[in-house]
Design a protein around this motif. Structure first.
Motif, short mmCIF file in Angstrom:
data_model
loop_
_atom_site.label_atom_id
_atom_site.label_comp_id
_atom_site.label_asym_id
_atom_site.label_seq_id
_atom_site.Cartn_x
_atom_site.Cartn_y
_atom_site.Cartn_z
N VAL A 153 104.28 -37.99 -3.26
CA VAL A 153 103.46 -37.72 -4.45
C VAL A 153 104.34 -37.61 -5.70
CG1 VAL A 153 101.88 -36.08 -5.54
CG2 VAL A 153 101.64 -36.61 -3.11
N TYR A 154 105.43 -36.86 -5.59
CA TYR A 154 106.33 -36.66 -6.73
C TYR A 154 106.93 -37.99 -7.19
CZ TYR A 154 110.29 -34.90 -9.46
OH TYR A 154 111.20 -34.66 -10.43
N GLU A 155 107.37 -38.81 -6.24
CA GLU A 155 107.95 -40.11 -6.58
C GLU A 155 106.92 -41.02 -7.24
OE1 GLU A 155 111.37 -40.43 -3.11
OE2 GLU A 155 109.29 -40.95 -2.61
N ARG A 156 105.68 -40.99 -6.76
CA ARG A 156 104.61 -41.80 -7.39
C ARG A 156 104.35 -41.34 -8.82
NH1 ARG A 156 102.38 -41.84 -2.16
NH2 ARG A 156 101.08 -40.05 -2.59
N GLU A 157 104.39 -40.01 -9.05
CA GLU A 157 104.19 -39.48 -10.40
C GLU A 157 105.29 -39.98 -11.34
OE1 GLU A 157 104.06 -35.22 -10.11
OE2 GLU A 157 102.13 -35.22 -9.07
N ILE A 158 106.53 -39.96 -10.86
CA ILE A 158 107.66 -40.43 -11.67
C ILE A 158 107.51 -41.92 -11.97
CG2 ILE A 158 110.15 -40.86 -11.69
CD1 ILE A 158 110.44 -38.25 -10.08
N LEU A 159 107.18 -42.70 -10.96
CA LEU A 159 107.02 -44.14 -11.14
C LEU A 159 105.90 -44.43 -12.13
CD1 LEU A 159 107.79 -47.02 -10.42
CD2 LEU A 159 106.25 -46.88 -8.45
N THR A 160 104.80 -43.74 -12.02
CA THR A 160 103.67 -43.93 -12.94
C THR A 160 104.08 -43.58 -14.37
OG1 THR A 160 102.09 -43.45 -11.18
CG2 THR A 160 101.29 -43.28 -13.44
N ALA A 161 104.77 -42.46 -14.54
CA ALA A 161 105.23 -42.05 -15.87
C ALA A 161 106.20 -43.09 -16.45
CB ALA A 161 105.90 -40.68 -15.81
N PHE A 162 107.09 -43.61 -15.62
CA PHE A 162 108.04 -44.64 -16.07
C PHE A 162 107.30 -45.90 -16.51
CE2 PHE A 162 110.53 -48.44 -15.07
CZ PHE A 162 111.59 -48.26 -15.94
N GLU A 163 106.36 -46.33 -15.69
CA GLU A 163 105.61 -47.56 -16.00
C GLU A 163 104.79 -47.41 -17.28
OE1 GLU A 163 103.58 -48.11 -12.28
OE2 GLU A 163 105.17 -49.41 -11.50
N LYS A 164 104.36 -46.19 -17.61
CA LYS A 164 103.58 -45.95 -18.83
C LYS A 164 104.49 -45.69 -20.04
CE LYS A 164 99.43 -44.19 -16.60
NZ LYS A 164 98.51 -43.05 -16.47
N GLY A 165 105.80 -45.69 -19.81
CA GLY A 165 106.74 -45.48 -20.90
C GLY A 165 106.85 -44.03 -21.36
#
Length: 106
Positions: A6-18
């Motif tokens: 879950v934490y890794e998905r949150e980071i990836l999502t935040a990165f992809e959204k800039g």
């Protein structure tokens, strides 16, 4: 990406959204770039023999640092020959203490 928690998905999502910003200074970024350039130039191969215990310790340290163990070895050697290797004084680890005791007893 597979098997992200879950934490890794949150980071990836935040990165992809800039939404993530680098906290590194310009000086740090230049230092990282220089280190990457210096360690990326690998045009020779060497073979060395290490004790199983030392290799295990190197692999453990590399895992803690998040780098492949061969990259860690190359980095340490590069720092040593370039005069930037600084040895920290630490307490003796349990493995070296056991070895010393075995030699003393044997």
């Amino acid at each position: 990406m597979s098997k992200l928690d879950v934490y890794e998905r949150e980071i990836l999502t935040a990165f992809e959204k800039g939404k993530l910003k680098s906290v590194a200074t310009k000086r740090e970024l230049e230092r990282f770039k220089a280190a990457a350039r210096a360690t990326a130039i690998k045009d020779r191969r060497v073979n060395i023999r290490l004790s199983s215990a030392d290799l295990g310790d190197i692999q453990t340290k590399a895992l803690q640092e998040g780098v492949p163990y061969q990259t860690l070895i190359a980095s340490v050697l590069h720092k040593y020959v370039s005069g930037r290797f600084v040895e920290k004084t630490e307490r003796i680890n349990s493995r070296s203490t056991r070895t010393t005791r075995k030699r003393a007893v044997g």
